[in-house]
Design a protein around this motif. Structure first.
Motif, mmCIF file in Angstrom:
data_model
loop_
_atom_site.group_PDB
_atom_site.id
_atom_site.type_symbol
_atom_site.label_atom_id
_atom_site.label_comp_id
_atom_site.label_asym_id
_atom_site.label_seq_id
_atom_site.Cartn_x
_atom_site.Cartn_y
_atom_site.Cartn_z
ATOM 1 N N UNK A 213 -5.080 24.835 -5.937
ATOM 2 C CA UNK A 213 -3.893 24.173 -5.415
ATOM 3 C C UNK A 213 -4.158 22.845 -4.746
ATOM 4 N N UNK A 214 -5.410 22.373 -4.764
ATOM 5 C CA UNK A 214 -5.756 21.124 -4.084
ATOM 6 C C UNK A 214 -5.829 19.961 -5.061
ATOM 7 N N UNK A 215 -5.324 18.792 -4.681
ATOM 8 C CA UNK A 215 -5.525 17.604 -5.506
ATOM 9 C C UNK A 215 -7.016 17.297 -5.590
ATOM 10 N N UNK A 216 -7.509 16.987 -6.769
ATOM 11 C CA UNK A 216 -8.940 16.788 -6.940
ATOM 12 C C UNK A 216 -9.281 15.492 -7.674
ATOM 13 N N UNK A 217 -8.398 15.026 -8.550
ATOM 14 C CA UNK A 217 -8.737 13.919 -9.442
ATOM 15 C C UNK A 217 -8.993 12.636 -8.659
ATOM 16 N N UNK A 218 -10.146 11.983 -8.866
ATOM 17 C CA UNK A 218 -10.396 10.738 -8.146
ATOM 18 C C UNK A 218 -9.402 9.646 -8.509
ATOM 19 N N UNK A 219 -8.979 9.615 -9.771
ATOM 20 C CA UNK A 219 -8.040 8.566 -10.165
ATOM 21 C C UNK A 219 -6.668 8.771 -9.540
ATOM 22 N N UNK A 220 -6.198 10.003 -9.487
ATOM 23 C CA UNK A 220 -4.894 10.215 -8.864
ATOM 24 C C UNK A 220 -4.974 10.121 -7.348
ATOM 25 N N UNK A 221 -6.130 10.453 -6.762
ATOM 26 C CA UNK A 221 -6.269 10.299 -5.312
ATOM 27 C C UNK A 221 -6.109 8.835 -4.890
ATOM 28 N N UNK A 222 -6.541 7.917 -5.727
ATOM 29 C CA UNK A 222 -6.378 6.499 -5.381
ATOM 30 C C UNK A 222 -4.910 6.185 -5.114
ATOM 31 N N UNK A 223 -4.028 6.733 -5.949
ATOM 32 C CA UNK A 223 -2.609 6.431 -5.814
ATOM 33 C C UNK A 223 -1.959 7.292 -4.732
ATOM 34 N N UNK A 224 -2.442 8.500 -4.524
ATOM 35 C CA UNK A 224 -1.940 9.298 -3.392
ATOM 36 C C UNK A 224 -2.206 8.558 -2.076
ATOM 37 N N UNK A 225 -3.437 8.072 -1.927
ATOM 38 C CA UNK A 225 -3.760 7.254 -0.750
ATOM 39 C C UNK A 225 -2.842 6.037 -0.672
ATOM 40 N N UNK A 226 -2.673 5.351 -1.800
ATOM 41 C CA UNK A 226 -1.900 4.102 -1.811
ATOM 42 C C UNK A 226 -0.451 4.347 -1.413
ATOM 43 N N UNK B 213 -5.121 0.809 -11.010
ATOM 44 C CA UNK B 213 -5.064 -0.576 -10.541
ATOM 45 C C UNK B 213 -3.697 -1.184 -10.825
ATOM 46 N N UNK B 214 -3.152 -0.939 -12.017
ATOM 47 C CA UNK B 214 -1.837 -1.478 -12.354
ATOM 48 C C UNK B 214 -0.752 -0.881 -11.467
ATOM 49 N N UNK B 215 -0.868 0.389 -11.160
ATOM 50 C CA UNK B 215 0.110 1.021 -10.261
ATOM 51 C C UNK B 215 0.030 0.396 -8.877
ATOM 52 N N UNK B 216 -1.191 0.211 -8.377
ATOM 53 C CA UNK B 216 -1.354 -0.372 -7.044
ATOM 54 C C UNK B 216 -0.767 -1.787 -6.993
ATOM 55 N N UNK B 217 -0.995 -2.571 -8.028
ATOM 56 C CA UNK B 217 -0.417 -3.923 -8.067
ATOM 57 C C UNK B 217 1.108 -3.855 -8.107
ATOM 58 N N UNK B 218 1.633 -2.921 -8.887
ATOM 59 C CA UNK B 218 3.084 -2.750 -8.959
ATOM 60 C C UNK B 218 3.648 -2.400 -7.584
ATOM 61 N N UNK B 219 3.003 -1.500 -6.873
ATOM 62 C CA UNK B 219 3.511 -1.093 -5.560
ATOM 63 C C UNK B 219 3.536 -2.269 -4.585
ATOM 64 N N UNK B 220 2.499 -3.103 -4.627
ATOM 65 C CA UNK B 220 2.490 -4.284 -3.758
ATOM 66 C C UNK B 220 3.575 -5.275 -4.161
ATOM 67 N N UNK B 221 3.740 -5.495 -5.463
ATOM 68 C CA UNK B 221 4.723 -6.474 -5.942
ATOM 69 C C UNK B 221 6.159 -6.010 -5.674
ATOM 70 N N UNK B 222 6.386 -4.715 -5.800
ATOM 71 C CA UNK B 222 7.741 -4.179 -5.683
ATOM 72 C C UNK B 222 8.108 -3.850 -4.240
ATOM 73 N N UNK B 223 7.120 -3.549 -3.435
ATOM 74 C CA UNK B 223 7.355 -3.175 -2.033
ATOM 75 C C UNK B 223 6.480 -4.028 -1.110
#
Length: 268
Positions: free
Chosen positions: A38-51, A111-121
């Motif tokens: 039940x725990x989030x584990x993926x390093x790639x998805x954790x980047x966006x959870x943190x973000x 990386x694209x998601x993180x850029x989108x979040x900065x640009x949109x918010x």
């Protein structure tokens, strides 16, 4: 499912709480990969959870098993991230991905998601402070050599053993030999683990001793990339494992302290 607020300082539990007074009409959907514990584990998805938590953007989680990722992304017209790593034809769909109902946009690739979040918010804390996008973008790949290359033989089997059957089958198919044979044992484990320690020692030299974060005193997306790999290690090997305790203690405890410094972004 509502938002997940996760305290993994002691990673033995998960607490789920919804954002108060948040309508699903404006809440971002964040796609992640489930595990048996039940725990989030993926390093790639954790980047966006943190973000998302760092920027204080409300989101809800949709869990998607590996075999279902392609169909789920196609339904939302979210673009593939690449071709298959083995060179076989066809688009490769991966997570993380987000769908933002406010803009009606779906994006994959961290990386694209993180850029989108900065640009949109842009009124929220910035993942990429001014003039740091080019500097930060390669960090996920840079980590591969000192960290992930020697660690892969430990993390991939441990990850496979945590997966639900549909995803476990996909991960096992990626390896030419059983995962149980990939994981080092005996004297080989001692030797290979020493290589992991040397990788962390190399990475430690990239930091100024007085700075906790990659860009100095301020947390950025690059820190979330590093934290995500550390979280992967902690979750799949176990917070009480000798291996995680080793990692947390190496280089005067830098890596354990580093992950602790990101705890506030594990939840809002």
């Amino acid at each position: 499912m509502g938002n997940e607020y996760i305290n993994v300082a002691d990673i033995d539990f998960i607490v789920r709480l919804p954002f108060a007074n948040m309508s699903d009409d404006s809440t971002i959907t964040f796609y992640d990969i489930p595990a048996k514990n039940g725990l989030p584990w993926s390093p790639n998805t954790w980047k966006i959870r943190y973000a998302l938590n760092y920027k204080r953007i409300p989101y809800k989680v949709v869990w998607v098993e590996y075999p279902d990722i392609k169909g789920e992304m196609e339904k939302l017209s979210i673009q593939p991230t690449d071709t298959y790593p083995d060179g076989s034809p066809g688009p490769c769909y991966t997570l993380p991905a987000v769908y933002d109902p406010t803009t009606k946009r779906g994006i994959s690739d961290s990386v694209l998601i993180a850029r989108y979040l900065d640009d949109t918010y842009p009124d929220r804390p910035m993942l990429f402070p001014p003039e740091t996008r080019t500097l930060q973008a390669p960090w996920s790949d840079v980590l591969t050599w000192p960290f992930l290359a020697p660690m892969f033989q430990f993390l991939m089997p441990a990850t496979t053993w945590l997966m639900n059957p549909p995803s476990e089958k996909v991960l096992r198919a990626k390896m030419p030999i059983p995962m149980e044979e990939v994981y080092p044992s005996g004297e080989k484990k001692v030797v290979e683990w020493q290589k992991v320690e040397k990788g962390f020692a190399k990475m430690e030299k990239w930091f100024e001793k007085e700075d906790m974060f990659i860009c100095g005193k301020t947390v950025t997306f690059a820190d979330f990339a590093l934290g995500a790999y550390l979280m992967w290690t902690k979750v799949v090997l176990g917070s009480d494992s000798t291996e995680w305790k080793d990692v947390a203690s190496w280089n005067n405890g830098r890596w354990g302290k580093f992950l602790q410094s990101l705890e506030k972004y594990e939840k809002l």
